[in-house]
Design a protein around this motif. Structure first.
Motif, PDB file in Angstrom:
ATOM      1  N   ARG A  78       2.760   7.067 -38.667  1.00 61.52           N
ATOM      2  CA  ARG A  78       2.283   6.939 -40.183  1.00 61.52           C
ATOM      3  C   ARG A  78       1.895   5.499 -40.328  1.00 61.52           C
ATOM      4  NH1 ARG A  78       5.651  10.054 -44.816  1.00 61.52           N
ATOM      5  NH2 ARG A  78       4.171   8.605 -45.822  1.00 61.52           N
ATOM      6  N   HIS A 108      -3.342  10.099 -38.505  1.00 60.09           N
ATOM      7  CA  HIS A 108      -3.058   9.399 -39.786  1.00 60.09           C
ATOM      8  C   HIS A 108      -3.744   7.929 -39.840  1.00 60.09           C
ATOM      9  CE1 HIS A 108      -0.662   7.627 -43.313  1.00 60.09           C
ATOM     10  NE2 HIS A 108      -1.424   8.724 -43.963  1.00 60.09           N
ATOM     11  N   ASP A 127       7.015  17.242 -41.307  1.00 65.89           N
ATOM     12  CA  ASP A 127       6.429  16.543 -42.180  1.00 65.89           C
ATOM     13  C   ASP A 127       5.894  17.453 -43.339  1.00 65.89           C
ATOM     14  OD1 ASP A 127       5.112  14.560 -43.679  1.00 65.89           O
ATOM     15  OD2 ASP A 127       3.633  14.046 -42.305  1.00 65.89           O
ATOM     16  N   ASP A 167      -6.341  11.150 -44.366  1.00 65.97           N
ATOM     17  CA  ASP A 167      -6.415  12.506 -43.508  1.00 65.97           C
ATOM     18  C   ASP A 167      -8.063  12.350 -42.739  1.00 65.97           C
ATOM     19  OD1 ASP A 167      -3.855  13.370 -44.388  1.00 65.97           O
ATOM     20  OD2 ASP A 167      -5.016  14.509 -45.923  1.00 65.97           O
ATOM     21  N   ARG A 224       4.070  20.339 -52.177  1.00 65.45           N
ATOM     22  CA  ARG A 224       4.638  20.083 -50.936  1.00 65.45           C
ATOM     23  C   ARG A 224       5.585  21.035 -50.022  1.00 65.45           C
ATOM     24  NH1 ARG A 224       7.576  16.363 -54.212  1.00 65.45           N
ATOM     25  NH2 ARG A 224       5.986  14.909 -53.953  1.00 65.45           N
ATOM     26  N   TRP A 242       1.331  17.154 -39.273  1.00 67.61           N
ATOM     27  CA  TRP A 242       2.575  16.274 -39.140  1.00 67.61           C
ATOM     28  C   TRP A 242       1.878  14.838 -38.584  1.00 67.61           C
ATOM     29  CZ3 TRP A 242       5.691  16.529 -33.687  1.00 67.61           C
ATOM     30  CH2 TRP A 242       6.631  15.398 -33.884  1.00 67.61           C
ATOM     31  N   LYS A 243       2.026  14.106 -39.626  1.00 68.63           N
ATOM     32  CA  LYS A 243       1.693  12.536 -39.281  1.00 68.63           C
ATOM     33  C   LYS A 243       2.668  11.961 -38.734  1.00 68.63           C
ATOM     34  CE  LYS A 243       1.586  12.232 -44.068  1.00 68.63           C
ATOM     35  NZ  LYS A 243       1.580  11.982 -45.152  1.00 68.63           N
ATOM     36  N   CYS A 285       2.999  16.101 -45.736  1.00 63.34           N
ATOM     37  CA  CYS A 285       1.535  15.948 -45.427  1.00 63.34           C
ATOM     38  C   CYS A 285       0.710  17.027 -46.251  1.00 63.34           C
ATOM     39  CB  CYS A 285       1.607  16.465 -43.937  1.00 63.34           C
ATOM     40  SG  CYS A 285      -0.165  16.215 -43.214  1.00 63.34           S
TER      41      CYS A 285
END
Length: 342
Positions: free
Chosen positions: A125, A196, A152, A97, A176, A121-122, A155
């Motif tokens: 990735r 990311h 995501d 991150d 999550r 929101w990655k 994340c």
């Protein structure tokens, strides 16, 4: 004040760099008072010793060490209960991150039409495909089943107003699903695309079993957010449906036997027909589900607190005008009630 809550599990090599990046970013952006809360979730690689050195170097560093590994949800809960900030960030300690994204979170929080939660929101990735693909399927399922549409959910880079975390309680591996649980209480949830980065040190702590556990957690969250205060509405309805089908099966067999025995004068036994077994099983299971629903309602009625049934956004006291909950309630302190008891 802004709090950064950082769960740590065997990330010794990353911690000093992460703190340097966070401290540099907060200074360059002039973000005002900040604190860095590291929660060592039972690390065995010497992470705690590194955290002790960081705390000696920077008075803004606070830390908690668990006796053993209790999981990320427990680490976040411990961090949330001790965070003093009105705005709380969570991010992983593995350097994937990027702290440089923090100002964009804050800008969106201020301009995002009353957002209370912003999830990272990655989009791109830097993980193996066998982790990315199941994760995207999982995120799609969570969005469809919960109505909280995020790309995501997994994340770890998120931003919250503190009042959100006073109401949302997580346990097990529900970390999550904090945006989903917050949304179910009326908080507004947004999403922002974040950078990311590739992992520099160590290995991911999550294996393929994470997705099976995640699916079971999704079922739990769907039940909690949809029927947590009225379990009979799902258990009882399902039980009544099974009972109705079972009664229909039994009714059919009764009519068949009457016609066969009394009208046609024949004697075909119904005791060996599969339909009798299936109908009996449906009646038994249906009765159990209805009974289970009654018991669940009793448990809920004894344990549900009034404040769990609503979420107050603003109040009006005579002569004092409008007050939002964030204004009416103090921010977290060590003496403040934890989210689980709020």
């Amino acid at each position: 004040m802004i709090s950064f809550v950082i769960p740590v599990y065997n990330e010794r090599e990353s911690l000093a760099t992460l703190l340097d990046e966070l401290a540099g970013m907060t200074a360059s952006e002039n973000l005002g008072p900040v604190e860095f809360l590291f929660i060592d979730d039972g690390s065995r690689d010497g992470s705690w010793r590194v955290i002790q050195d960081l705390a000696a170097r920077d008075p803004r560093v606070r830390a908690i060490r668990f006796r053993r590994n209790f999981g990320k949800a427990a680490a976040l809960t411990a961090g949330f209960s001790r965070a003093k900030g009105e705005i709380i960030f969570t991010l992983d300690a593995d350097l994937q991150d990027d702290p440089a994204e923090v100002p964009r979170f804050l800008e969106m929080l201020e301009q995002g039409e009353g957002l209370d939660v912003i999830s990272g929101w990655k989009r791109t990735r830097h993980d193996p495909w066998h982790k990315v693909f199941p994760s995207r399927v999982f995120n799609w399922m969570v969005s469809r089943l919960t109505g909280t549409h995020l790309h995501d959910h997994n994340c770890g880079f998120k931003c919250y107003r503190s009042e959100v975390l006073r109401e949302v309680f997580i346990y097990g591996e529900l970390h999550r699903f904090v945006p989903v649980l917050a949304s179910s209480r009326g908080f507004r949830v947004g999403e922002i695309e974040v950078n990311h980065r590739s992992r520099k040190f160590g290995q991911s702590k999550y294996g393929f079993s994470r997705f099976f556990k995640g699916f079971l957690d999704l079922m739990t969250v769907r039940f909690l957010t949809g029927y947590g205060q009225r379990p009979q509405h799902v258990l009882g309805v399902l039980g009544l449906i099974l009972l109705a089908v079972g009664v229909l099966g039994m009714g059919y067999l009764a009519v068949y036997w009457i016609i066969d025995h009394w009208v046609l004068g024949q004697d075909h036994p119904i005791g060996s027909r599969p339909l009798l077994t299936y109908s009996t099983a449906l009646l038994v299971v249906g009765t159990q589900l209805v009974s289970l629903g009654v018991l669940a309602e009793l448990v809920t009625s004894y344990n549900l607190r009034a404040e769990d049934t609503y979420s107050v956004a603003e109040t009006i006291d005579s002569g004092s005008g409008f007050r939002s909950e964030s204004e009416a309630e103090p921010s977290f302190t060590n003496d403040s009630p934890s989210p689980s008891s709020a």
